[in-house]
Design an enzyme around this catalytic site. Sequence first.
Site, PDB file in Angstrom:
ATOM      1  N   ASP A 155       0.727  -1.017   0.048  1.00 20.08           N
ATOM      2  CA  ASP A 155      -0.169  -0.072   0.115  1.00 20.08           C
ATOM      3  C   ASP A 155       0.415   1.312   0.265  1.00 20.08           C
ATOM      4  OD1 ASP A 155      -1.581   2.247   0.146  1.00 20.08           O
ATOM      5  OD2 ASP A 155      -3.240   0.745   1.407  1.00 20.08           O
ATOM      6  N   ASP A 193      -3.539   7.593  -3.024  1.00 17.72           N
ATOM      7  CA  ASP A 193      -3.123   6.210  -2.423  1.00 17.72           C
ATOM      8  C   ASP A 193      -3.639   5.047  -3.812  1.00 17.72           C
ATOM      9  OD1 ASP A 193      -3.601   4.673  -0.470  1.00 17.72           O
ATOM     10  OD2 ASP A 193      -5.239   5.450   0.380  1.00 17.72           O
ATOM     11  N   HIS A 252     -11.528   6.610   1.482  1.00 15.62           N
ATOM     12  CA  HIS A 252     -11.765   7.519   2.565  1.00 15.62           C
ATOM     13  C   HIS A 252     -11.594   8.952   1.312  1.00 15.62           C
ATOM     14  CE1 HIS A 252      -7.497   7.219   1.466  1.00 15.62           C
ATOM     15  NE2 HIS A 252      -7.629   5.722   2.018  1.00 15.62           N
ATOM     16  N   HIS A 271      -6.863  10.720   5.371  1.00 17.75           N
ATOM     17  CA  HIS A 271      -8.215  10.168   5.721  1.00 17.75           C
ATOM     18  C   HIS A 271      -9.280  11.337   5.930  1.00 17.75           C
ATOM     19  CE1 HIS A 271      -5.447   6.338   6.355  1.00 17.75           C
ATOM     20  NE2 HIS A 271      -6.421   5.710   4.838  1.00 17.75           N
ATOM     21  N   GLU A 295     -10.724   0.795  -1.645  1.00 16.56           N
ATOM     22  CA  GLU A 295     -10.366   0.594  -1.319  1.00 16.56           C
ATOM     23  C   GLU A 295     -10.722  -1.443  -0.950  1.00 16.56           C
ATOM     24  OE1 GLU A 295      -7.559   1.278   2.568  1.00 16.56           O
ATOM     25  OE2 GLU A 295      -8.127   3.390   2.030  1.00 16.56           O
ATOM     26  N   GLU A 338      -6.698  -1.044  -4.582  1.00 13.95           N
ATOM     27  CA  GLU A 338      -6.601   0.370  -4.046  1.00 13.95           C
ATOM     28  C   GLU A 338      -6.387   1.418  -5.225  1.00 13.95           C
ATOM     29  OE1 GLU A 338      -5.372   2.170  -0.610  1.00 13.95           O
ATOM     30  OE2 GLU A 338      -6.426   3.376  -0.763  1.00 13.95           O
TER      31      GLU A 338
HETATM   32 MN    MN Z   1      -3.177   2.982   0.297  1.00 12.55          MN
HETATM   33 MN    MN Z   2      -6.449   4.595   1.748  1.00 11.70          MN
END
Ligand code: MN
Ligand code: MN
Length: 297
Positions: free
Chosen positions: A90, A101, A160, A168, A193, A282
């Site tokens: 990630d 992200d 998010h 976030h 995600e 994600e």
């Molecule tokens: Mn992530």
């Molecule tokens: Mn994330």
Amino acid sequence: MTDNVNNKQEILEKYREAGRILKIVRAEAVEMVRVGNSLLNVAEFVESRTIALGGRPAFPCNISRNDEAAHATPKAGGSDVFEKDMVKLDLGVHVDGYIADSAVTVDLSGNPDILKAAEEALAAAIELARPGISTGKIGAAIEDSIRSYGLSPIMNLTGHGLSQYEAHDEPSVPNKRVEGGIILREGDVFAIEPFATDGEGLIHEGGSWAEIYSLTRKKPVRMPAVRNVLKQVEEYRKLPFAKRWLESDKLEFALIQLERAGILHSYPVLLESAGGLVAQAEHTIIITQDGCEVTTK
Ligand code: MN
Ligand code: MN
């Protein structure tokens, strides 16, 4: 164009640039996920390559394996190597605080369906994402995709919102069917995600041990060693950082003090509650007039 429109375009361009950097780093990092290779090498590569390409890590490279769903990152000097694991990478990159992200799963464990379920759920969510649709509908599409494999989404993890220096932000994007939810609007930036598991679909925090922290609020501290660590931490604003990024003879002590004072928040590793294998997929998306733009694809 008015200044306002110009400014919006500049911001979107920074989200896109973060995405471009992330894609390069992600592709190179995936090649390093092989049985016998060092996790620390991969994490350090991701973070230094991000900087070399003109970005900054938006959070430490997370390398979570098997029943670890998220928030694992190697510790300083860590000697762990990949085994026949279900590996989640990630990655977060920011340009002036505007974040990309994205996560991929590299399956060394021989369970391709779990990985496919997470990827398919993400594709279904992206397909739906456009102005006027609710996060509840997106959650339902994610859940249905994963259940069609006889697997479960992780119901207490969510996507998010993203905003400048906020990894976030509100609203959350559920990975399950919920009533209502938030209606998406043009210009919103989200990370979606889905997590798929053969476990029960819930995670819990794995004890008090953490390698990832973030600053919650600044407060004066008196002890020089603690103040020194706080100074290093402030560089990351409110973004998560790794313990191994900091230097201090009294690092553990300082972190405990800062956490007790409510200045730092720690992120213990999140574990699947039934010990199931977890896959994650994600992407970061910008909602456009008639759909969405994926910055990390
Ligand atoms: Mn992530
Ligand atoms: Mn994330």
